[in-house]
Scaffold this active site. Structure first.
Site, PDB file in Angstrom:
ATOM      1  N   PRO A 228       0.800  -1.232   0.000  1.00  0.00           N
ATOM      2  CA  PRO A 228       0.000   0.000   0.000  1.00  0.00           C
ATOM      3  C   PRO A 228       0.830   1.277   0.000  1.00  0.00           C
ATOM      4  O   PRO A 228       0.373   2.318  -0.468  1.00  0.00           O
ATOM      5  CB  PRO A 228      -0.830  -0.117   1.279  1.00  0.00           C
ATOM      6  CG  PRO A 228      -0.944  -1.575   1.521  1.00  0.00           C
ATOM      7  CD  PRO A 228       0.375  -2.146   1.080  1.00  0.00           C
ATOM      8  N   LYS A 230       3.771   1.753  -1.574  1.00  0.00           N
ATOM      9  CA  LYS A 230       4.455   2.029  -2.840  1.00  0.00           C
ATOM     10  C   LYS A 230       4.102   0.970  -3.868  1.00  0.00           C
ATOM     11  O   LYS A 230       4.039  -0.215  -3.570  1.00  0.00           O
ATOM     12  CB  LYS A 230       5.974   2.100  -2.638  1.00  0.00           C
ATOM     13  CG  LYS A 230       6.581   0.862  -1.987  1.00  0.00           C
ATOM     14  CD  LYS A 230       8.061   1.049  -1.707  1.00  0.00           C
ATOM     15  CE  LYS A 230       8.634  -0.148  -0.970  1.00  0.00           C
ATOM     16  NZ  LYS A 230      10.043   0.043  -0.594  1.00  0.00           N
ATOM     17  N   GLU A 275      -1.383  -6.157  -2.843  1.00  0.00           N
ATOM     18  CA  GLU A 275      -1.864  -5.089  -1.965  1.00  0.00           C
ATOM     19  C   GLU A 275      -2.063  -3.783  -2.734  1.00  0.00           C
ATOM     20  O   GLU A 275      -1.497  -2.738  -2.407  1.00  0.00           O
ATOM     21  CB  GLU A 275      -0.917  -4.898  -0.780  1.00  0.00           C
ATOM     22  CG  GLU A 275      -0.887  -6.115   0.146  1.00  0.00           C
ATOM     23  CD  GLU A 275      -0.103  -5.893   1.419  1.00  0.00           C
ATOM     24  OE1 GLU A 275      -0.445  -6.483   2.447  1.00  0.00           O
ATOM     25  OE2 GLU A 275       0.887  -5.118   1.371  1.00  0.00           O
ATOM     26  N   ASN A 315      -5.543  -3.777   4.606  1.00  0.00           N
ATOM     27  CA  ASN A 315      -6.289  -2.915   5.518  1.00  0.00           C
ATOM     28  C   ASN A 315      -7.805  -3.137   5.487  1.00  0.00           C
ATOM     29  O   ASN A 315      -8.584  -2.221   5.209  1.00  0.00           O
ATOM     30  CB  ASN A 315      -5.984  -1.441   5.248  1.00  0.00           C
ATOM     31  CG  ASN A 315      -4.513  -1.134   5.331  1.00  0.00           C
ATOM     32  OD1 ASN A 315      -3.841  -0.981   4.297  1.00  0.00           O
ATOM     33  ND2 ASN A 315      -3.984  -1.062   6.536  1.00  0.00           N
ATOM     34  N   HIS A 348      -4.715  -5.177  11.737  1.00  0.00           N
ATOM     35  CA  HIS A 348      -5.840  -5.048  10.816  1.00  0.00           C
ATOM     36  C   HIS A 348      -7.223  -5.239  11.415  1.00  0.00           C
ATOM     37  O   HIS A 348      -8.141  -5.674  10.736  1.00  0.00           O
ATOM     38  CB  HIS A 348      -5.646  -6.001   9.629  1.00  0.00           C
ATOM     39  CG  HIS A 348      -4.553  -5.593   8.711  1.00  0.00           C
ATOM     40  ND1 HIS A 348      -3.886  -6.468   7.882  1.00  0.00           N
ATOM     41  CD2 HIS A 348      -3.984  -4.374   8.490  1.00  0.00           C
ATOM     42  CE1 HIS A 348      -2.963  -5.822   7.195  1.00  0.00           C
ATOM     43  NE2 HIS A 348      -3.005  -4.548   7.551  1.00  0.00           N
ATOM     44  N   GLU A 373      -2.540 -13.040   3.075  1.00  0.00           N
ATOM     45  CA  GLU A 373      -1.346 -12.864   3.909  1.00  0.00           C
ATOM     46  C   GLU A 373      -1.758 -12.770   5.367  1.00  0.00           C
ATOM     47  O   GLU A 373      -2.707 -12.047   5.704  1.00  0.00           O
ATOM     48  CB  GLU A 373      -0.567 -11.588   3.536  1.00  0.00           C
ATOM     49  CG  GLU A 373       0.181 -11.645   2.237  1.00  0.00           C
ATOM     50  CD  GLU A 373       1.015 -10.391   1.993  1.00  0.00           C
ATOM     51  OE1 GLU A 373       1.290  -9.659   2.972  1.00  0.00           O
ATOM     52  OE2 GLU A 373       1.370 -10.134   0.836  1.00  0.00           O
ATOM     53  N   ASP A 382      14.239 -11.172  18.742  1.00  0.00           N
ATOM     54  CA  ASP A 382      14.859 -11.151  17.419  1.00  0.00           C
ATOM     55  C   ASP A 382      15.893 -12.273  17.357  1.00  0.00           C
ATOM     56  O   ASP A 382      16.549 -12.579  18.347  1.00  0.00           O
ATOM     57  CB  ASP A 382      15.532  -9.799  17.178  1.00  0.00           C
ATOM     58  CG  ASP A 382      16.366  -9.794  15.921  1.00  0.00           C
ATOM     59  OD1 ASP A 382      15.824 -10.129  14.857  1.00  0.00           O
ATOM     60  OD2 ASP A 382      17.569  -9.473  16.020  1.00  0.00           O
ATOM     61  N   ASP A 384      18.067 -12.624  14.334  1.00  0.00           N
ATOM     62  CA  ASP A 384      19.077 -12.433  13.278  1.00  0.00           C
ATOM     63  C   ASP A 384      19.811 -11.090  13.369  1.00  0.00           C
ATOM     64  O   ASP A 384      20.423 -10.653  12.394  1.00  0.00           O
ATOM     65  CB  ASP A 384      18.453 -12.605  11.897  1.00  0.00           C
ATOM     66  CG  ASP A 384      17.558 -11.444  11.490  1.00  0.00           C
ATOM     67  OD1 ASP A 384      17.133 -10.672  12.378  1.00  0.00           O
ATOM     68  OD2 ASP A 384      17.270 -11.310  10.283  1.00  0.00           O
ATOM     69  N   ASP A 469      13.656   4.211   0.303  1.00  0.00           N
ATOM     70  CA  ASP A 469      13.277   3.268   1.352  1.00  0.00           C
ATOM     71  C   ASP A 469      14.294   2.136   1.442  1.00  0.00           C
ATOM     72  O   ASP A 469      15.176   2.130   2.310  1.00  0.00           O
ATOM     73  CB  ASP A 469      11.871   2.717   1.077  1.00  0.00           C
ATOM     74  CG  ASP A 469      11.370   1.804   2.186  1.00  0.00           C
ATOM     75  OD1 ASP A 469      11.958   1.809   3.284  1.00  0.00           O
ATOM     76  OD2 ASP A 469      10.386   1.082   1.954  1.00  0.00           O
TER      77      ASP A 469
END
Length: 741
Positions: A228, A230, A275, A315, A348, A373, A382, A384, A469
């Protein structure tokens, strides 16, 4: 001219045809029914109508009651035609302009379910009414990059095995793989995220097919991530007009699908866009988006006529937007079978809302629906050396504990909702359940593999395509704590959920995790940690158990004197770590301080002068915060004279401060002040001023004493003589806080 070039290109040849017919046959009088070869009918095709809009996926999008407007590029000059739209050339489908062919109800086919896996430690309640052909999908797009980085996968016997066989043995029946057009820079360096081009998809597809897993091909129609936020056009298609881009997309899709077909891959579903919340492949108007979707669908029908075509949006909590997407797809007669939604429970909204919005679309448009998804964490940690999308303490909705059981329970709840509360739901697809850490030694060692093999979410080379990004924030996997394998590649017990949902596994419940405690404490208040916490059992029931907190007097002093802040106080209960999140805040004791209910509520407004307008107004651009504020205006001289106050109950004895903000104009001579009343008498005042639009005057009565028993009221007095077009103003953000010595 640019807005009308497509219409002109079509009108000219149509006019020439009309002239030729008139020349050969002569003009016919009356209604033209005397000859089957009379002039071209003046009928226009309402199915061609389109709306030039930019849909950002928000609830501000046109509602499902609004009727899309006809695209001015087509106007009324475009006659009905059975020929394909020349804007799509060979890729074209006339479904965007003419009545579509009758829909084909393509069946959902998957491999037969395996017998129940015995001996699991998971608590699983059977999902009643679960069809044998319900899709249990797994997106495993990064597997090849993972394996190239040295990752190995093991089965429950501890033996190294093909990850796709492991998935199939545990109830997964579909594999989803994303496809990017060209995720490589000019020197062949991969952008990361698995470097998922069609060659990757073919290899994954062949291995999946070997073990009876069908393939869901997820075309992003981008060189890298499409979501959503990009929807970038592939570099090779940059600058193309919609007709050329649609044809390129059609041929690209056709070529990719033929490669899969030639490799013997069992393709069961094709997703045309990922998306696509109001944009796709660089296009931001639905008039153009639908041509791209039509082109992708047409290619799919030609290569895999029995495969399902899916569209995909994110969404679902934005209900009006979701309904608007479905309405536009129907209006343009886009040829698809499955309306797919992302549904991440921590972002969501509720399952009830998901079921409601998908059921509405399924029944209104006779479509299949699916969660394309989803995911959930099995640990908050975490693995990694690169941060994850969700973890403890994050601003997300935590529906289940971040445990192996919690991960399984999350999936089961979504499946149960789809099967028993949603119309035409055909399946679920878990996102990247095989994307794990490429190493546990160090960030540096992992980063080398991410860059070389593309096994992180993005590499530095992605800057060639997405410099804003991926080119800045490249790194490792952000969902390794949501996988079905631990950092060593050993399967988690939660992987068995895809099998056990069919049969149930209701073993004796046991404590699985502790429910987090959250406290909000005023800066002048007292911190009181609870004596018990809830243990969450594997059947999702709760039981209160004693807790011992690891907190000292020094810790209390730090929280009392540290100002507004959030603290994580840990403790122990039944051998497990408990968390109490203490939020020290400057508590506002005003009810509806920013008028966001849209009603006066506990505010008492007394109009003394007879103003023309005096009410709670919904106008975000004129509000200090939120959408609402108190509004006043009057054209009559000296008619703006009113008070607005609120009686505050239940306040403890102590020192307090009271403030409010005002802005406006044309007020002339004014007398405006904040006040505090105790037992009906004003004990404190603070003058305020009005200057001009947008210039808020925020004032504060900085300290007053309250005994804890008397009647307390706070408010504002406004008197304005008026000038020009009449006195007007806006009042917002009333604050009543403790004063900490």
């Amino acid at each position: 001219m640019k807005r009308h070039k497509f219409a002109i290109k079509r009108i000219i040849p149509i006019m020439l045809v009309c002239c030729m017919i008139f020349a050969l046959c002569g003009c016919k009088s009356g209604n033209g029914t005397d000859s089957p070869t009379g002039a071209v009918s003046g009928q226009t095709d309402n199915g061609a109508a389109g709306q030039i809009d930019t849909d950002n996926g928000s609830d501000a999008a046109s509602t499902d009651e609004s009727k899309p407007q006809r695209d001015p590029r087509l106007a009324n000059a475009e006659p009905h035609s059975d020929a394909p739209d020349p804007r799509l050339s060979d890729a074209g489908s006339d479904n965007g302009q003419t009545t579509p062919a009758p829909a084909v109800d393509r069946p959902v086919t998957v491999s037969a379910p395996l017998p129940k896996i015995e001996g699991s430690s998971l608590y699983v309640e059977k999902v009643e009414n679960l069809p044998d052909n319900f899709i249990f999908g797994m997106d495993s797009s990064a597997v090849l990059a993972e394996e190239a980085s040295g990752v190995k996968y093991y089965n429950f016997a501890g033996e190294e095995d093909d990850v796709f066989k492991i998935l199939a043995d545990n109830g997964v029946n579909y594999i989803r793989v994303r496809v990017w057009n060209n995720p490589f820079d000019a020197n062949g360096n991969g952008y990361g995220g698995g470097n998922c081009d069609i060659n990757t998809a073919v290899e994954i597809g062949k291995r999946a097919t070997k073990y009876g897993l069908r393939l869901l091909v997820d075309f992003h129609y981008s060189d890298f991530w499409a979501d959503p936020g990009k929807q970038m056009v592939p570099l090779e298609w940059a600058g193309m007009e919609i007709e050329a881009k649609s044809e390129a997309l059609y041929k690209y899709t056709l070529d990719c699908l033929n490669k899969l077909k030639d490799a013997g891959v069992d393709v069961g579903m094709v997703q045309v866009g990922n998306e696509t919340n109001g944009s796709m492949c660089g296009e931001k108007t639905w008039m153009n988006i639908q041509y791209l979707m039509q082109a992708g669908s047409k290619a799919t029908r030609e290569v895999f006529p029995d495969a399902l075509v899916a569209v995909h949006f994110a969404n679902p909590e934005k209900v009006s937007s979701f309904k608007d997407y479905a309405k536009k797809l129907d209006y343009y007669a886009v040829d698809y079978d499955v309306f797919g939604s992302s549904y991440y429970p921590f972002w969501h909204g509720t399952l009830d809302n998901l079921a409601s919005v998908l059921t509405s679309i399924a029944t209104d448009y006779n479509k299949k629906v699916m969660v394309l998804e989803t995911s959930y964490a099995y640990t908050p940690l975490d693995t990694d050396f690169y941060g994850n999308t969700i973890s403890d303490g994050g601003a997300v909705t935590k529906t289940y504990p971040y445990t192996v059981q919690g991960q399984a329970s999350s999936i089961r709840s979504i499946v149960d909702t789809l099967v028993n509360n949603t119309t035409n739901a055909i399946g679920i697809c878990y996102w990247e359940g095989t994307w794990i850490s490429v190493g546990t030694d160090s960030y540096e060692a992992n980063a080398e593999k991410w860059e070389k093999y593309g096994s992180g979410w993005a590499t530095k080379y992605a800057a060639a395509y997405d410099p804003k990004d991926a080119g800045k924030y490249y790194g490792g996997c952000a969902v390794d704590n949501q996988a079905f394998f631990d950092p060593e590649g050993k399967p988690l017990e939660s992987l068995k959920i895809f099998n056990l949902m069919r049969y149930g596994n209701e073993i004796t419940p046991r404590a699985d995790a502790l429910e987090d405690v959250t406290l909000y404490v005023d800066l002048a208040g007292k911190i009181e940690l609870p004596e018990t916490v809830n243990a969450i059992l594997t059947d999702d029931s709760k039981s209160a158990i004693p807790v011992s907190w690891n907190v000292t007097e020094a810790d209390y002093n730090r929280m009392y004197t540290g100002g507004p802040a959030k603290y994580d106080v840990t403790g122990e209960a039944d051998g497990m770590t408990a968390h109490c999140y203490v939020n020290m805040i400057e508590f506002n004791f005003i009810d509806d301080y920013s008028f966001e209910t849209g009603k006066p509520g506990k505010w008492v407004i007394t109009d003394i002068g007879g103003a023309d307008e005096l009410y709670i107004e919904n106008k975000p651009t004129d509000s200090l915060t939120g959408d609402y504020h108190m509004h006043f205006w009057s054209s009559k001289t000296s008619s703006v004279k009113f008070t607005m106050e609120q009686t505050v109950e239940g306040l403890s004895a102590g020192k307090y401060k009271f403030g409010m903000s005002i802005m406006g104009g044309d007020c002339g001579e004014t007398d405006i002040y904040l006040y505090v009343k105790i037992n009906g008498e004003i004990v404190a005042k603070q003058p305020m001023t009005i200057t001009s639009y947008g210039n808020w005057d925020t004032e504060m009565i900085r300290s007053f004493e309250y005994d804890g028993t008397s009647e307390l009221a706070v408010g504002i007095y406004v008197e304005a003589a008026g000038a020009g077009n009449g006195a007007w103003g806006k009042i917002d953000d009333a604050l009543l806080n403790s004063v900490v010595d």
